[in-house]
Motif scaffolding. Sequence first.
Motif, PDB file in Angstrom:
ATOM      1  N   UNK A   1       0.795  -1.236   0.000  1.00 43.09           N
ATOM      2  CA  UNK A   1       0.000   0.000   0.000  1.00 43.09           C
ATOM      3  C   UNK A   1       0.826   1.283   0.000  1.00 43.09           C
ATOM      4  N   UNK A   2       2.042   1.243   0.549  1.00 47.83           N
ATOM      5  CA  UNK A   2       2.776   2.513   0.691  1.00 47.83           C
ATOM      6  C   UNK A   2       4.014   2.620  -0.193  1.00 47.83           C
ATOM      7  N   UNK A   3       4.323   1.566  -0.933  1.00 48.29           N
ATOM      8  CA  UNK A   3       5.538   1.650  -1.775  1.00 48.29           C
ATOM      9  C   UNK A   3       5.487   0.653  -2.936  1.00 48.29           C
ATOM     10  N   UNK A   4       6.409   0.845  -3.847  1.00 49.18           N
ATOM     11  CA  UNK A   4       6.478  -0.068  -4.994  1.00 49.18           C
ATOM     12  C   UNK A   4       7.142  -1.386  -4.586  1.00 49.18           C
ATOM     13  N   UNK A   5       6.785  -2.432  -5.295  1.00 48.32           N
ATOM     14  CA  UNK A   5       7.430  -3.736  -5.101  1.00 48.32           C
ATOM     15  C   UNK A   5       8.491  -3.864  -6.196  1.00 48.32           C
ATOM     16  N   UNK A   6       9.715  -4.202  -5.790  1.00 43.94           N
ATOM     17  CA  UNK A   6      10.788  -4.372  -6.772  1.00 43.94           C
ATOM     18  C   UNK A   6      11.009  -5.863  -6.987  1.00 43.94           C
ATOM     19  N   UNK A   7      11.021  -6.268  -8.243  1.00 44.81           N
ATOM     20  CA  UNK A   7      11.321  -7.682  -8.551  1.00 44.81           C
ATOM     21  C   UNK A   7      12.507  -7.733  -9.502  1.00 44.81           C
TER      22      UNK A   7
ATOM     23  N   UNK B 216      20.599  -9.538  -5.778  1.00 43.87           N
ATOM     24  CA  UNK B 216      20.619  -8.383  -6.683  1.00 43.87           C
ATOM     25  C   UNK B 216      19.449  -7.452  -6.370  1.00 43.87           C
ATOM     26  N   UNK B 217      18.287  -8.047  -6.145  1.00 48.34           N
ATOM     27  CA  UNK B 217      17.116  -7.223  -5.770  1.00 48.34           C
ATOM     28  C   UNK B 217      17.411  -6.472  -4.479  1.00 48.34           C
ATOM     29  N   UNK B 218      18.013  -7.152  -3.533  1.00 48.54           N
ATOM     30  CA  UNK B 218      18.313  -6.515  -2.249  1.00 48.54           C
ATOM     31  C   UNK B 218      19.313  -5.364  -2.399  1.00 48.54           C
ATOM     32  N   UNK B 219      20.155  -5.447  -3.417  1.00 50.83           N
ATOM     33  CA  UNK B 219      21.093  -4.351  -3.661  1.00 50.83           C
ATOM     34  C   UNK B 219      20.339  -3.100  -4.129  1.00 50.83           C
ATOM     35  N   UNK B 220      19.295  -3.299  -4.938  1.00 49.56           N
ATOM     36  CA  UNK B 220      18.551  -2.156  -5.476  1.00 49.56           C
ATOM     37  C   UNK B 220      17.487  -1.602  -4.538  1.00 49.56           C
ATOM     38  N   UNK B 221      16.946  -2.466  -3.668  1.00 48.95           N
ATOM     39  CA  UNK B 221      15.816  -2.065  -2.798  1.00 48.95           C
ATOM     40  C   UNK B 221      16.020  -0.698  -2.137  1.00 48.95           C
ATOM     41  N   UNK B 222      17.164  -0.470  -1.446  1.00 48.99           N
ATOM     42  CA  UNK B 222      17.304   0.824  -0.760  1.00 48.99           C
ATOM     43  C   UNK B 222      17.586   1.992  -1.709  1.00 48.99           C
ATOM     44  N   UNK B 223      17.960   1.689  -2.938  1.00 51.02           N
ATOM     45  CA  UNK B 223      18.367   2.735  -3.878  1.00 51.02           C
ATOM     46  C   UNK B 223      17.160   3.296  -4.651  1.00 51.02           C
ATOM     47  N   UNK B 224      16.257   2.404  -5.019  1.00 54.03           N
ATOM     48  CA  UNK B 224      15.067   2.820  -5.778  1.00 54.03           C
ATOM     49  C   UNK B 224      14.095   3.552  -4.843  1.00 54.03           C
ATOM     50  N   UNK B 225      13.575   4.676  -5.295  1.00 56.19           N
ATOM     51  CA  UNK B 225      12.655   5.469  -4.452  1.00 56.19           C
ATOM     52  C   UNK B 225      11.260   4.857  -4.513  1.00 56.19           C
ATOM     53  N   UNK B 226      11.143   3.732  -3.825  1.00 58.89           N
ATOM     54  CA  UNK B 226       9.902   2.945  -3.893  1.00 58.89           C
ATOM     55  C   UNK B 226       8.702   3.699  -3.339  1.00 58.89           C
ATOM     56  N   UNK B 227       8.979   4.573  -2.362  1.00 61.09           N
ATOM     57  CA  UNK B 227       7.886   5.287  -1.687  1.00 61.09           C
ATOM     58  C   UNK B 227       7.112   6.204  -2.640  1.00 61.09           C
ATOM     59  N   UNK B 228       7.682   6.501  -3.781  1.00 61.87           N
ATOM     60  CA  UNK B 228       7.002   7.383  -4.741  1.00 61.87           C
ATOM     61  C   UNK B 228       5.919   6.656  -5.541  1.00 61.87           C
ATOM     62  N   UNK B 229       5.938   5.334  -5.475  1.00 58.78           N
ATOM     63  CA  UNK B 229       5.007   4.572  -6.326  1.00 58.78           C
ATOM     64  C   UNK B 229       4.235   3.510  -5.549  1.00 58.78           C
ATOM     65  N   UNK B 230       3.338   3.940  -4.645  1.00 59.67           N
ATOM     66  CA  UNK B 230       2.589   2.950  -3.875  1.00 59.67           C
ATOM     67  C   UNK B 230       1.770   2.026  -4.778  1.00 59.67           C
ATOM     68  N   UNK B 231       1.629   0.804  -4.359  1.00 56.36           N
ATOM     69  CA  UNK B 231       0.814  -0.226  -5.035  1.00 56.36           C
ATOM     70  C   UNK B 231       1.334  -0.622  -6.422  1.00 56.36           C
ATOM     71  N   UNK B 232       2.484  -0.091  -6.812  1.00 59.69           N
ATOM     72  CA  UNK B 232       2.961  -0.450  -8.153  1.00 59.69           C
ATOM     73  C   UNK B 232       4.183  -1.371  -8.090  1.00 59.69           C
ATOM     74  N   UNK B 233       4.571  -1.819  -9.250  1.00 56.48           N
ATOM     75  CA  UNK B 233       5.698  -2.751  -9.310  1.00 56.48           C
ATOM     76  C   UNK B 233       6.761  -2.278 -10.287  1.00 56.48           C
ATOM     77  N   UNK B 234       8.004  -2.558  -9.946  1.00 55.19           N
ATOM     78  CA  UNK B 234       9.115  -2.269 -10.850  1.00 55.19           C
ATOM     79  C   UNK B 234       9.817  -3.594 -11.102  1.00 55.19           C
ATOM     80  N   UNK B 235       9.769  -4.045 -12.335  1.00 53.96           N
ATOM     81  CA  UNK B 235      10.332  -5.359 -12.664  1.00 53.96           C
ATOM     82  C   UNK B 235      11.614  -5.216 -13.445  1.00 53.96           C
TER      83      UNK B 235
END
Length: 255
Positions: free
Chosen positions: A76-82, A111-130
């Motif tokens: 609900x509050x951030x993007x999911x990175x896959x 690799x996903x864990x390397x990107x998790x803190x770098x990508x501004x996930x909070x800007x895209x709630x409920x969305x996904x970045x694949x």
Amino acid sequence: MNEMDEDLEIKKEYIQLIVDGKRLDGRGFEELRPIKIEAGVLKRADGSCYLEMGRNKVVAAVYGPREVHPRHMQEPSKAVVRYRYNMAPFSVEERKRPGPDRRSVEISKVSREAYEPVIMKELFPRSGIDIFVEVLQADAGTRTACLNAATVALVDAGIPMRGLITSVAVAKVDGVLVLDPMKEEDNHGEADVPFAFVIRNGRIESIALVQMDGKMTVEEMKKATEMAKKGAMEIYALQREAIMKKYAAVEIEEE
Ligand code: UDP
């Protein structure tokens, strides 16, 4: 050592990897393999990159931010990175069975864990970045090559990030440390340590990934980190160049 231990012991064939102070491919100890990077190679992806690091050939494709399916995976509050790392069956000497295996699942996870803190996930709630990375040809260091390609593809997709990830390995071969090991050095060396760094405002800010396979002294590990940092800055310059080439008129946000 009992009989079972002997069975389990993997006996590495000895190959001399340093001859007359040079590596088998003629490189110096702190020299990267030739690198080629091209941004925006795929029409259907939001961002993409083709990258060669020596004989490694990889493609990265980024999709998103977009709706997440299945929906129960939404946050609900951030993007999911896959992140999916995949090795093509024809990419290695002995044909690889298609589909995920333990190794590719592990590489995808770290690799996903390397990107998790770098990508501004909070800007895209409920969305996904694949992020999809495909290894077309492998010669050791595919996880590092893929991370470097994924970074360029993420920038190409316009994904806001706090920094860029740049990755390179250091190996210990014949008692010395070498940057960016190729297959022979990876297979027959004493240690292999892939690193990934977060580079922000043109400087290495933090380490996003370190994996260790083999054995090094603490001093060697310190030196390996310094060597990897230098190599990463060289790769970073090439990543920037590839991005600039595509968006010649656009300033990179972090500058
Ligand atoms: N490799 C292979 N078959 C496999 C996995 C790996 O031939 O199923 C080769 C490939 O060239 C790869 C190298 O072994 O690049 C080193 O693999 P490692 O697991 O250390 O990962 P990498 O260095 O590619 O990130």
